[in-house]
Design an enzyme around this catalytic site. Structure first.
Site, PDB file in Angstrom:
ATOM      1  N   GLN A  38       0.826  -1.201   0.000  1.00 52.69           N
ATOM      2  CA  GLN A  38       0.000   0.000   0.000  1.00 52.69           C
ATOM      3  C   GLN A  38       0.866   1.259   0.000  1.00 52.69           C
ATOM      4  OE1 GLN A  38      -3.277  -0.735   2.506  1.00 52.69           O
ATOM      5  NE2 GLN A  38      -4.137   1.324   2.401  1.00 52.69           N
ATOM      6  N   SER A  49       4.256  -6.400   2.887  1.00 51.66           N
ATOM      7  CA  SER A  49       2.908  -6.364   3.454  1.00 51.66           C
ATOM      8  C   SER A  49       1.893  -6.937   2.456  1.00 51.66           C
ATOM      9  CB  SER A  49       2.563  -4.930   3.879  1.00 51.66           C
ATOM     10  OG  SER A  49       1.349  -4.882   4.589  1.00 51.66           O
ATOM     11  N   LEU A  50       0.989  -6.110   1.947  1.00 46.17           N
ATOM     12  CA  LEU A  50       0.030  -6.537   0.922  1.00 46.17           C
ATOM     13  C   LEU A  50       0.732  -7.264  -0.224  1.00 46.17           C
ATOM     14  CD1 LEU A  50      -2.586  -6.304  -0.912  1.00 46.17           C
ATOM     15  CD2 LEU A  50      -1.684  -4.066  -1.561  1.00 46.17           C
ATOM     16  N   ARG A  65      -9.148  -8.996   3.069  1.00 54.48           N
ATOM     17  CA  ARG A  65      -8.146  -8.400   3.965  1.00 54.48           C
ATOM     18  C   ARG A  65      -8.375  -6.892   4.085  1.00 54.48           C
ATOM     19  NH1 ARG A  65      -2.784  -6.030   3.294  1.00 54.48           N
ATOM     20  NH2 ARG A  65      -1.282  -6.811   4.835  1.00 54.48           N
ATOM     21  N   HIS A  83      -0.288  -3.629  11.101  1.00 50.04           N
ATOM     22  CA  HIS A  83       0.808  -4.439  11.654  1.00 50.04           C
ATOM     23  C   HIS A  83       1.033  -4.149  13.146  1.00 50.04           C
ATOM     24  CE1 HIS A  83       1.670  -5.976   7.691  1.00 50.04           C
ATOM     25  NE2 HIS A  83       1.678  -4.750   7.230  1.00 50.04           N
ATOM     26  N   GLN A 126       0.907 -12.046   9.791  1.00 50.04           N
ATOM     27  CA  GLN A 126       1.428 -10.792   9.242  1.00 50.04           C
ATOM     28  C   GLN A 126       0.614  -9.562   9.646  1.00 50.04           C
ATOM     29  OE1 GLN A 126       0.508  -8.901   5.625  1.00 50.04           O
ATOM     30  NE2 GLN A 126       2.312  -9.732   4.619  1.00 50.04           N
TER      31      GLN A 126
END
Length: 298
Positions: free
Chosen positions: A9, A88-89, A113, A195, A244
């Site tokens: 992102q 991440s993503l 998500r 996170h 995660q």
């Protein structure tokens, strides 16, 4: 050994993916499939939308996933990863690219998500802050000593760590980090505390979706954010993907491990050039570049 890395992102921009759509019938079909799966025309927002529309989590995450995955697919035989990782993503993009999950299942998971994270943000407000110019250990120590929830969230590169947590705790931590010598400790314009423990409701929701999804043995290892090591075991991949959401993205450590395991070049697949810049800050000797759209097309 070729490493392919996938952004998360923040890499979005208006017009993203339009050149792919116009050049490749395969890309056009996948984008149209995505509109059907998502239940709205994400292509309209990606190709013509304003920056504000693209910043919505429910749009941003699928948009970046689509750009990255469709680009990897139109590369065809030129896409030859020995290892993959995603920030991440981007880990979902990486897992589609190495055959662990299908395009359709990957998109559904990313959409779920994004929705789960949005709900968690609304249920318990939080934020994130970028900290520049301090050793990781100093940032970790300040977070541990600050009242409330504030934790390291993104280990992006040496001297650049993002923290995440409750609004007041983040503000207090930023003040302490500046006192400790941080060059900058800047609250970011994000919608929540990604996170961090504040994402626990989203983690539980995503876990159920992941457990229902078919995972296959990958064609090459994925270096996951949680463990930073090469993973090919399906059960472990699922476990790490679930963890995660509330755990830090250990990007610096992942890149170092990939280099230690033989990576000789890094290829960033998707919008923007953020990750290749981070790779250079981890190790300036290893080449890193953006994957360009192949010239061959319609």
């Amino acid at each position: 050994m070729k490493a392919y890395i996938f952004p998360g992102q923040g890499a979005q921009f208006s017009g993203m993916g339009k050149d792919l759509y116009e050049a490749y019938p395969e890309a056009q079909k996948l984008f149209e499939d995505a509109n059907r799966i998502l239940g709205f025309s994400i292509t309209d927002i990606m190709f013509e939308g304003e920056a504000e529309e693209l910043r919505q989590t429910r749009v941003t995450q699928p948009a970046i996933f689509l750009h990255s995955v469709i680009l990897s697919k139109v590369l065809g035989e030129a896409f030859t990863p020995d290892m993959v990782a995603g920030h991440s993503l981007g880990e979902f993009s990486a897992l589609v690219s190495n055959g662990t999950i299908s395009f359709e299942d990957g998109l559904k998971l990313v959409s779920q998500r994004a929705d789960a994270m949005q709900k968690a943000c609304e249920a318990q407000p939080g934020t994130m802050a970028a900290v520049l110019g301090l050793e990781d250990e100093v940032v970790e120590s300040v977070c541990a000593q600050t009242p409330g929830i504030v934790v390291p969230a993104n280990y992006n590169c040496p001297g650049q760590l993002v923290i995440s947590g409750e609004l007041e705790a983040i503000n207090q931590a930023c003040d302490k980090l500046k006192e400790a010598g941080a060059r900058r400790a800047l609250v970011l314009p994000v919608g929540g505390a990604f996170h961090s423990p504040l994402m626990q409701p989203a983690r539980e929701e995503l876990a159920a979706a992941i457990e229902e999804t078919t995972f296959s043995t990958p064609i090459c290892p994925v270096y996951q954010n949680v463990t930073t090591t090469a993973v090919t075991d399906i059960t472990e991949i699922k476990k790490n993907l679930i963890a995660q959401l509330t755990a830090p993205v250990k990007w610096t450590q992942s890149i170092r491990q990939m280099i230690a395991d033989g990576a000789t070049e890094f290829n960033e697949v998707g919008p923007g050039k953020v990750l290749q810049g981070l790779v250079r800050k981890v190790d300036s000797e290893v080449p890193s570049r953006s994957v360009e759209i192949p010239e061959k097309g319609v």
